[in-house]
Design an enzyme around this catalytic site. Structure first.
Site, PDB file in Angstrom:
ATOM      1  N   SER A   7       0.799  -1.239   0.000  1.00  0.00           N
ATOM      2  CA  SER A   7       0.000   0.000   0.000  1.00  0.00           C
ATOM      3  C   SER A   7       0.825   1.279   0.000  1.00  0.00           C
ATOM      4  O   SER A   7       0.261   2.359  -0.174  1.00  0.00           O
ATOM      5  CB  SER A   7      -0.949   0.009   1.195  1.00  0.00           C
TER       6      SER A   7
ATOM      7  N   VAL B 185       1.138  -3.642   3.820  1.00  0.00           N
ATOM      8  CA  VAL B 185       1.143  -4.932   4.521  1.00  0.00           C
ATOM      9  C   VAL B 185       2.390  -5.764   4.243  1.00  0.00           C
ATOM     10  O   VAL B 185       2.571  -6.831   4.833  1.00  0.00           O
ATOM     11  CB  VAL B 185      -0.118  -5.796   4.249  1.00  0.00           C
TER      12      VAL B 185
ATOM     13  N   TYR C 276      -4.623   3.860   8.091  1.00  0.00           N
ATOM     14  CA  TYR C 276      -5.983   3.320   8.291  1.00  0.00           C
ATOM     15  C   TYR C 276      -6.501   3.659   9.681  1.00  0.00           C
ATOM     16  O   TYR C 276      -6.344   4.799  10.121  1.00  0.00           O
ATOM     17  CB  TYR C 276      -5.999   1.805   8.010  1.00  0.00           C
TER      18      TYR C 276
ATOM     19  N   LYS D  29       0.322   3.313  -3.009  1.00  0.00           N
ATOM     20  CA  LYS D  29      -0.880   4.146  -3.205  1.00  0.00           C
ATOM     21  C   LYS D  29      -0.552   5.635  -3.219  1.00  0.00           C
ATOM     22  O   LYS D  29      -1.249   6.420  -3.850  1.00  0.00           O
ATOM     23  CB  LYS D  29      -1.903   3.840  -2.106  1.00  0.00           C
TER      24      LYS D  29
ATOM     25  N   TYR E 151      -3.988  -2.906  -9.976  1.00  0.00           N
ATOM     26  CA  TYR E 151      -3.789  -2.600  -8.545  1.00  0.00           C
ATOM     27  C   TYR E 151      -2.868  -3.633  -7.879  1.00  0.00           C
ATOM     28  O   TYR E 151      -1.940  -3.279  -7.148  1.00  0.00           O
ATOM     29  CB  TYR E 151      -5.166  -2.556  -7.872  1.00  0.00           C
TER      30      TYR E 151
HETATM   31  N1  GLN Z   1      -2.363  -5.399  -1.820  1.00  0.00           N
HETATM   32  C1  GLN Z   1      -2.896  -5.265  -0.483  1.00  0.00           C
HETATM   33  C2  GLN Z   1      -4.412  -5.443  -0.515  1.00  0.00           C
HETATM   34  O1  GLN Z   1      -5.006  -4.959  -1.417  1.00  0.00           O
HETATM   35  C3  GLN Z   1      -2.537  -3.931   0.048  1.00  0.00           C
HETATM   36  C4  GLN Z   1      -3.061  -3.678   1.450  1.00  0.00           C
HETATM   37  C5  GLN Z   1      -2.089  -2.936   2.321  1.00  0.00           C
HETATM   38  O2  GLN Z   1      -0.899  -2.881   2.084  1.00  0.00           O
HETATM   39  N2  GLN Z   1      -2.603  -2.414   3.404  1.00  0.00           N
HETATM   40  O3  GLN Z   1      -4.978  -6.054   0.342  1.00  0.00           O
END
Ligand code: GLN
Length: 311
Positions: A70, A263, A245, A73, A197
């Site tokens: 993430s 993650v 988050y 992003k 994505y």
């Molecule tokens: N690729 C992971 C997902 O879509 C990314 C989530 C994350 O890093 N928080 O679940």
């Protein structure tokens, strides 16, 4: 506020921090829902601090590549804002969600307009906006190109195995994409947007590379000029309020720097005007953010006095 420690003091601090964290008993748990990430050994740590003047000061496994997940992003958001500007905000909000990264709860209540571009629903919409009817390769090469230019390092690639692993098991993301499509907030076929994505999340980088790429948000004078000061300020605001988050409040409280987690265990942080920082440790806390990485970030912020809320 101080301007921070000397290079030598910072290097000594990071080396000591790495040694101390290595004795850490509780590393957290790697993301279990992406099989390729579940197998990564949790007891790993790296930290890199990119400063004005081109210097990167690091400790730990700073040459090891990890899945940025993430953290990507933030860079996709920068690419999309460069392409379509404020039009994106018709489709995505700018408020913290207070829910987990993959939650669907608010999406139903708020008619398919995700709260912010960093929760999965909002990131899927942002990737959809970058895709804009084109082939996924074009959108992906825009993101990779941005990262390579920002870090001034061409050796940044996608781990196809991680994307494939997530493609097989990304049930919640499939649900989010279909829900967005049902509200006409997805303009490309869900499988195309999701494929793009997953591949952006599967970009692999070292903390040195990530810290260098983040310089464009820190406004370091010698960083590549890729986004305006105003845009960097706004992206930093979103990182501060939404980058972790439902753990964003805790991160602001403990660290006080805009940051984006993934993650894979990576966290990018911005000390405006001073430094761009990347940490990595693959074990996660209950919010899905790096456990030891967060602890390291707290220690670094205290040592440097770089919290945006005061030293
Ligand atoms: N690729 C992971 C997902 O879509 C990314 C989530 C994350 O890093 N928080 O679940």
């Amino acid at each position: 506020m101080t301007d921070g420690p000397s290079h030598d003091d910072l290097q000594d601090f990071l080396t000591d921090l790495d040694a101390e964290l290595r004795a850490e008993a509780d590393w957290g748990t790697p993301a279990g829902y992406i099989p390729e990430l579940a197998d990564v050994a949790p007891d790993q740590f790296a930290i890199s601090v990119a400063l004005a003047g081109g210097r990167v000061i690091s400790a730990g496994a700073h040459d090891t590549r990890f899945s940025i997940q993430s953290v990507s992003k933030v860079f996709t958001l920068a690419c999309v804002l460069g392409r379509i500007g404020d039009q994106l905000w018709r489709r995505v909000g700018r408020e913290p969600s207070g829910t987990s990264f993959d939650s669907i709860v608010l999406l139903e209540r708020e008619q398919g307009r995700p709260r912010n571009p960093f929760i999965n629903a909002g990131a899927i919409v942002t990737t959809d906006a970058l895709l804009d009817g084109r082939m996924p390769n074009l959108a992906l090469s825009e993101i990779i190109g941005f990262l390579r230019a920002a870090s001034e390092d061409a050796d940044i690639h996608i781990y196809a195995a991680v994307a494939a692993s997530e493609e097989r098991t990304g049930y919640r993301n499939v649900a989010l994409a279909n829900y967005l499509a049902s509200h006409k907030n997805l303009f490309n076929p869900p499988e195309l947007t999701l494929g793009t994505y997953y591949h952006q999340c599967a970009i692999a980088m070292t903390t040195d590379q990530l810290a260098r790429a983040g310089r464009v948000f820190a406004g370091l004078p010698d960083a590549p000029r890729m986004i305006s000061t105003e845009r960097a300020r706004r992206i930093n605001a979103l990182m501060m309020t939404c980058g972790h988050y439902d753990g964003s409040g805790e991160f602001a409280f403990g660290v006080g720097l805009p940051g984006k987690s993934g993650v894979g265990g990576g966290i990018l942080m911005v000390a405006p005007g001073r430094a761009s920082i990347a940490v990595w440790s693959p074990g996660l806390n209950r919010y899905g953010n790096s456990q030891v990485g967060t602890r390291a970030a707290e220690r670094l912020a205290r040592f440097t006095g770089w919290s945006v809320f005061g030293g």
